[in-house]
Structure formats: structure tokens, C-alpha cells
Design an enzyme around this catalytic site. Structure first.
Site, PDB file in Angstrom:
ATOM      1  N   HIS A   2       0.820  -1.225   0.000  1.00 23.83           N
ATOM      2  CA  HIS A   2       0.000   0.000   0.000  1.00 23.83           C
ATOM      3  C   HIS A   2       0.848   1.267   0.000  1.00 23.83           C
ATOM      4  O   HIS A   2       0.335   2.353  -0.265  1.00 23.83           O
ATOM      5  CB  HIS A   2      -0.920   0.008   1.224  1.00 23.83           C
ATOM      6  CG  HIS A   2      -2.013  -1.017   1.115  1.00 23.83           C
ATOM      7  ND1 HIS A   2      -3.278  -0.697   0.698  1.00 23.83           N
ATOM      8  CD2 HIS A   2      -2.017  -2.352   1.331  1.00 23.83           C
ATOM      9  CE1 HIS A   2      -4.017  -1.795   0.676  1.00 23.83           C
ATOM     10  NE2 HIS A   2      -3.276  -2.816   1.059  1.00 23.83           N
TER      11      HIS A   2
ATOM     12  N   ASP B 106       3.573   9.444  -0.888  1.00 25.99           N
ATOM     13  CA  ASP B 106       2.394   8.674  -0.461  1.00 25.99           C
ATOM     14  C   ASP B 106       2.183   7.529  -1.437  1.00 25.99           C
ATOM     15  O   ASP B 106       2.362   7.714  -2.646  1.00 25.99           O
ATOM     16  CB  ASP B 106       1.154   9.587  -0.480  1.00 25.99           C
ATOM     17  CG  ASP B 106       0.195   9.304   0.657  1.00 25.99           C
ATOM     18  OD1 ASP B 106       0.144   8.145   1.103  1.00 25.99           O
ATOM     19  OD2 ASP B 106      -0.504  10.234   1.088  1.00 25.99           O
TER      20      ASP B 106
HETATM   21  P1  ADQ Z   1      -3.032   6.292   4.705  1.00 23.37           P
HETATM   22  O1  ADQ Z   1      -1.623   6.748   4.877  1.00 23.37           O
HETATM   23  O2  ADQ Z   1      -3.817   6.153   5.954  1.00 23.37           O
HETATM   24  O3  ADQ Z   1      -3.135   4.936   3.864  1.00 23.37           O
HETATM   25  P2  ADQ Z   1      -4.953   7.616   2.783  1.00 23.37           P
HETATM   26  O4  ADQ Z   1      -4.854   6.849   1.532  1.00 23.37           O
HETATM   27  O5  ADQ Z   1      -5.124   9.075   2.554  1.00 23.37           O
HETATM   28  O6  ADQ Z   1      -3.702   7.446   3.736  1.00 23.37           O
HETATM   29  O7  ADQ Z   1      -6.201   7.073   3.577  1.00 23.37           O
HETATM   30  C1  ADQ Z   1      -6.628   7.673   4.753  1.00 23.37           C
HETATM   31  C2  ADQ Z   1      -8.098   7.342   5.010  1.00 23.37           C
HETATM   32  O8  ADQ Z   1      -8.412   7.765   6.333  1.00 23.37           O
HETATM   33  C3  ADQ Z   1      -9.026   8.093   4.056  1.00 23.37           C
HETATM   34  O9  ADQ Z   1     -10.104   7.261   3.722  1.00 23.37           O
HETATM   35  C4  ADQ Z   1      -9.480   9.295   4.903  1.00 23.37           C
HETATM   36  O10 ADQ Z   1     -10.764   9.779   4.595  1.00 23.37           O
HETATM   37  C5  ADQ Z   1      -9.467   8.735   6.294  1.00 23.37           C
HETATM   38  N1  ADQ Z   1      -9.167   9.811   7.257  1.00 23.37           N
HETATM   39  C6  ADQ Z   1      -8.071  10.592   7.284  1.00 23.37           C
HETATM   40  N2  ADQ Z   1      -8.185  11.507   8.282  1.00 23.37           N
HETATM   41  C7  ADQ Z   1      -9.368  11.307   8.871  1.00 23.37           C
HETATM   42  C8  ADQ Z   1     -10.077  11.938   9.955  1.00 23.37           C
HETATM   43  N3  ADQ Z   1      -9.593  12.971  10.635  1.00 23.37           N
HETATM   44  N4  ADQ Z   1     -11.264  11.447  10.276  1.00 23.37           N
HETATM   45  C9  ADQ Z   1     -11.783  10.405   9.603  1.00 23.37           C
HETATM   46  N5  ADQ Z   1     -11.183   9.778   8.585  1.00 23.37           N
HETATM   47  C10 ADQ Z   1      -9.988  10.221   8.225  1.00 23.37           C
HETATM   48  C11 ADQ Z   1      -2.200   3.988   3.327  1.00 23.37           C
HETATM   49  C12 ADQ Z   1      -1.134   4.574   2.394  1.00 23.37           C
HETATM   50  C13 ADQ Z   1      -1.807   5.369   1.290  1.00 23.37           C
HETATM   51  C14 ADQ Z   1      -2.803   4.492   0.541  1.00 23.37           C
HETATM   52  C15 ADQ Z   1      -3.730   3.767   1.500  1.00 23.37           C
HETATM   53  C16 ADQ Z   1      -4.593   2.730   0.798  1.00 23.37           C
HETATM   54  O11 ADQ Z   1      -0.227   5.391   3.127  1.00 23.37           O
HETATM   55  O12 ADQ Z   1      -0.845   5.911   0.397  1.00 23.37           O
HETATM   56  O13 ADQ Z   1      -3.578   5.289  -0.320  1.00 23.37           O
HETATM   57  O14 ADQ Z   1      -2.999   3.103   2.516  1.00 23.37           O
HETATM   58  O15 ADQ Z   1      -3.811   1.844   0.059  1.00 23.37           O
END
Ligand code: ADQ
Length: 461
Positions: A156, A363
Site C-alpha cells: 500500500h 504517499d
Molecule cells: P493512509 O496513509 O492512511 O493509507 P490515505 O490513503 O489518505 O492514507 O487514507 C486515509 C483514510 O483515512 C481516508 O479514507 C481518509 O478519509 C481517512 N481519514 C483521514 N483523516 C481522517 C479523519 N480525521 N477522520 C476520519 N477519517 C480520516 C495507506 C497509504 C496510502 C494508501 C492507502 C490505501 O499510506 O498511500 O492510499 O494506505 O492503500
């Protein structure tokens, strides 16, 4: 159709998957269709010597099997090797890597424990899908125990360039373990190319049409950009409650343009740089004073790792400095919210904000960028400002792509976003939305599993 066995560090409760977002939904759907097991850590830490058998919970055709970690495992495997060594190095941050010999042992030990606990649950025809950097050695542990199943692995997070990976302890062993899989998937073509290059440099064997041969095995490799459930997220952003929340947001401030950032509070997300870019916008364009705000939502994460405490302190100081310098009795330029927000509220806020500011320094994909686009009103959409170092930038070309390290460039992009005419906003948003809908979470999961099913059993022997 083969039964599916998903293994990930943490297990989401499939009945609550819709509250956890794209990945949990995609995997819960795949499991519900095929029937199967979701195996991993339950998030609990127990003291040494406490023997807790795996907990199983079955709903319909899906069984979750979870086990706790001992404190030593939690410190050496989870906080240690996974999050103080692999996470920084795979995000190109050698400077933040904190390596200790005990961490490697802990990492191997937990992967071996996972294999021991999983082995008795496997049926001969199962498809096994392992997720992420916590479990790089798991496939090789399963092979050691004689399991000849088809095994897929999906990373991921980014896969770093060869020279950076070579600074990771045991890097050869980690990559070699991946060759115990039949399919190894990455988020982007860049990650895939980094992996291929590492293998060719260290093993010197040829790659051919999606196959890589090294360590006496041939595996299938590919890029499988993860998606979101775009329809469901758009629906969440368009409810009467969301309408009311957006009206409240607009009534409570004199600002007309709202910029939003939503990230776990992680150094890979480029948060201090983002706040500095916002400050630069206010310096360069005083006409926006009192008319623009930035809302940064950043819930705590991995607070037991030192590097995360430092970033929190830096953000709090920057927020105070920006509001102190520019704020007025009737205008708070920057709102910093350090907690998790319910998904429906998040969807409403995305829709209610005219600019989505997503500027990670690195990311794997970044689902927030896709969620922001999915939530927009087609008649009056906002603008996505996106880091070119997020995996999502490979697909989302119609966003305003920026270098997140370049504060001036990000400030200029914000200015372009704030003043962009409606027609251009619609054109960009339509193009982005079309791709996000087509390449959604289901598409990702089906593509990966059908590629895995096409690998021939025993071919990678
Ligand atoms: P993350 O590093 O966690 O994931 P991301 O892909 O942006 O990053 O996903 C975060 C999720 O958490 C999103 O669905 C977002 O809406 C939710 N979220 C963030 N802040 C929040 C808050 N304050 N309240 C509620 N929800 C919140 C890892 C990798 C990424 C990759 C994903 C999936 O680092 O690059 O995209 O896995 O593979």
C-alpha cells in the site's frame, strides 16, 4: 471460485467496513462474494506469557480471525521494524529511520507467529492475499511450512528506489521473501519500476511482460492503483444532513473560500510544508485576508513513535504563529483539528470546501485526494491541489499538480485554485471523476484477484 484469505496487520470489522473507508469496503466485498477469512492483529497488546488463542467471529460467509500482540512484539515488530524502519525508508526518509537489531528479530518472530496461527485454517484451494509492509516475510514463512497456495501480496505504500532500499537492514531478505508470492502488486508504475530495478541490480536476471525471475522463482508483478467506492462517498456528501453541515460551515465564518486538508498526522503527509505554503499565500496575496481559511484535520496516529511527537509540536507552533500573525477578532485563518471525524461529516466538509489541499511529501496512493473529487457538486465543483509525489498523481493529471517541498509553487497553485473560473473547474472535475469512478475499489480488488488466479499453481516453484 476459490475461497479468499486476506491477511493484514489490522483487521477491520466487515460489518463496520463502510465506516472505515475504501480499503475495508473493497476487501469486505471480495470476502463476502467468495467467502473466506480475514486474519490479523486485533489491536490489543497483552503482557508476556499471556496465552490468548485467536478469536474468531463469523458473519455470513466471512470469518475474522484475530490475535493480540505481546508488548515485546508490539514494540519490536509494530512500533519498531514496521513503523520506525520500513515506514520511513519506504517513504524515502532514511533520516528518520531508527534501526535496532531487536527490531528485525521481532519482525521475523511476528511473521512466523502469524504463519503458525494461519496454517491450520487454510484449505487446499484457498487464494491468499497478504497486505502491506508489516508482512513482507509472511509468504516465505507459509512456504517454509509447505503451503503451495496461490499467494498475492499488495504493497500500500511506495516502493523506494534501489539505493534507498539498500540502506534498509535485511533488504535482500525482504525482497527475496516477496519472491515466495505468485503475484506482487504495487500502487503505481513508479513503485513497480523501482522494484524491478532493485531486482535486476541485485539479481541480474531478466524481466519479461509482467514476469520477474530471481531467487530461482518467476513471479508476476504489476501496478494496481487502489480506488475508493466513489458512488458511496458521493452519496455520503449529498444528504440533507450534509447540506445542513455545509450551511453551518458557511454561516460561522466571514470567509468565502475554504481550503481543506485531511490526513493522519504523519511526517509523510507534508503538513508543516503545507501550513507554510498557506502562510505564503497570505503573504503574497493580502486580498485574500478574511476571505480564505484553511481547515486542517489531522488525527493522531502512532503516537508511541518519537518522530510523530516532533511533528505534532511543530504543527501546533506553526498554527499559533500563523493565526497570531494574520488572525483578527472576526477571522481565524487556520483551523487545526487534531482528531478523527465521522466519515459523513468528512464527506460534507469536502463538498463544502472550494479547494482540496493534498500535499504529501510521498504517499503510496492517497485516498483523500479521490474522496475530495468524489464529494464535489458537479454544478460548482472545487479544485484539487495535489502533490506530484502522491501515487494518485499518476492517475489524477487534471488536478493542479505541485511539488510539496516548494512553498512558493504551492502558494501559487492555491491562488490559481481560488480564482479558477467555473468552466475550467467543471472540466477538470469531470475528467477526474470519470477516472475515479471507473477505477474504483471494486475494479482494484477484481483486477488483483483475477491476475492472481491466472498465475499457474506451481509455476513459481
Ligand atoms: P493512509 O496513509 O492512511 O493509507 P490515505 O490513503 O489518505 O492514507 O487514507 C486515509 C483514510 O483515512 C481516508 O479514507 C481518509 O478519509 C481517512 N481519514 C483521514 N483523516 C481522517 C479523519 N480525521 N477522520 C476520519 N477519517 C480520516 C495507506 C497509504 C496510502 C494508501 C492507502 C490505501 O499510506 O498511500 O492510499 O494506505 O492503500
Amino acid at each position: 471460485m476459490s475461497r479468499l484469505v486476506v491477511v493484514s496487520n489490522r483487521v477491520a470489522d466487515p460489518s463496520k467496513a463502510s465506516q472505515s473507508g475504501g480499503l475495508a469496503v473493497a476487501l469486505a466485498d471480495a470476502l463476502a462474494e467468495r467467502g473466506g477469512i480475514w486474519f490479523g492483529w486485533d489491536g490489543k497488546v497483552v503482557e508476556k506469557g499471556t496465552r490468548v488463542p485467536p478469536a474468531t467471529h463469523t458473519e455470513g460467509r466471512v470469518t475474522t480471525v484475530t490475535l493480540p500482540l505481546t508488548r515485546k512484539d508490539y514494540e519490536e515488530y509494530y512500533l519498531g521494524f514496521a513503523n520506525s524502519v520500513l515506514w520511513p525508508i519506504f517513504h524515502y526518509r532514511l533520516d528518520l529511520s531508527d534501526f535496532r537489531t531487536a527490531y528485525v528479530k521481532g519482525y521475523q518472530r511476528v511473521n512466523s507467529k502469524f504463519a503458525d496461527a494461519l496454517a491450520p485454517l487454510l484449505k487446499p484451494d484457498d487464494l491468499i492475499w497478504i497486505h502491506d509492509y508489516h508482512l513482507l516475510p509472511l509468504a516465505s514463512e507459509l512456504r517454509k511450512r509447505g503451503h503451495g497456495h496461490r499467494i498475492g501480496f499488495f504493497l500500500h505504500i511506495p516502493f523506494p528506489p534501489s539505493d534507498i532500499l539498500a540502506a534498509a537492514p535485511e533488504h535482500q531478505l525482504l525482497v527475496r521473501s516477496l519472491f515466495s508470492c505468485d503475484l506482487v502488486g504495487f500502487q503505481t508504475n513508479t513503485d513497480l519500476a523501482n522494484f524491478e530495478r532493485y531486482v535486476l541490480e541485485h539479481q541480474g536476471e531478466e524481466s519479461d511482460g509482467g514476469h520477474l525471475k530471481a531467487y530461482e522463482r518467476t513471479i508476476l508483478v504489476g501496478s494496481f492503483p487502489i480506488g475508493i467506492d466513489a458512488e458511496a462517498f458521493a452519496a455520503l456528501a449529498h444528504t440533507p444532513k450534509a447540506d445542513a453541515q455545509i450551511q453551518l460551515l458557511q454561516r460561522r465564518t466571514i470567509a468565502r473560500t475554504h481550503i481543506i486538508g485531511v490526513d493522519r498526522l504523519d511526517y509523510s503527509k507534508g503538513l508543516p510544508e503545507r501550513l507554510r505554503a498557506f502562510r505564503r499565500l497570505l503573504e503574497l496575496y493580502p486580498q485574500h485576508h478574511k476571505s480564505v481559511t484553511l481547515m486542517q484535520i489531522a488525527p493522531p496516529t502512532r503516537e508511541d513513535v518519537d518522530a510523530y511527537t516532533d511533528i505534532r509540536e511543530e504543527l501546533e507552533a506553526l498554527t499559533g504563529a500563523i493565526n497570531g500573525r494574520y488572525g483578527d477578532f472576526d477571522w481565524t485563518p487556520l483551523r487545526y483539528i487534531h482528531r478523527t471525524i465521522p466519515r459523513p461529516t468528512l464527506a460534507a466538509l469536502f463538498r463544502g470546501c472550494q479547494v482540496g489541499l493534498v500535499t504529501p511529501l510521498r504517499d503510496g496512493m492517497n485516498l483523500v485526494a479521490k474522496e475530495y473529487v468524489a464529494a464535489q457538486d458537479l454544478n460548482d465543483p472545487g479544485v484539487l491541489v495535489l502533490s506530484k509525489f502522491a501515487g494518485a498523481a499518476e492517475e489524477l493529471k487534471e488536478a493542479l499538480l505541485v511539488n510539496p517541498y516548494d512553498i512558493d509553487e504551492v502558494a501559487e497553485a492555491l491562488e490559481v485554485a481560488i480564482t479558477m473560473p467555473l468552466k475550467e473547474r467543471q472540466e477538470r472535475n469531470n475528467a477526474l471523476l470519470e477516472r475515479i469512478r471507473r477505477h474504483d475499489a471494486r475494479y482494484w480488488q477484481e483486477n488483483f484477484l483475477s491476475a492472481l488466479e491466472q498465475t499457474s499453481l506451481g509455476a513459481a516453484a
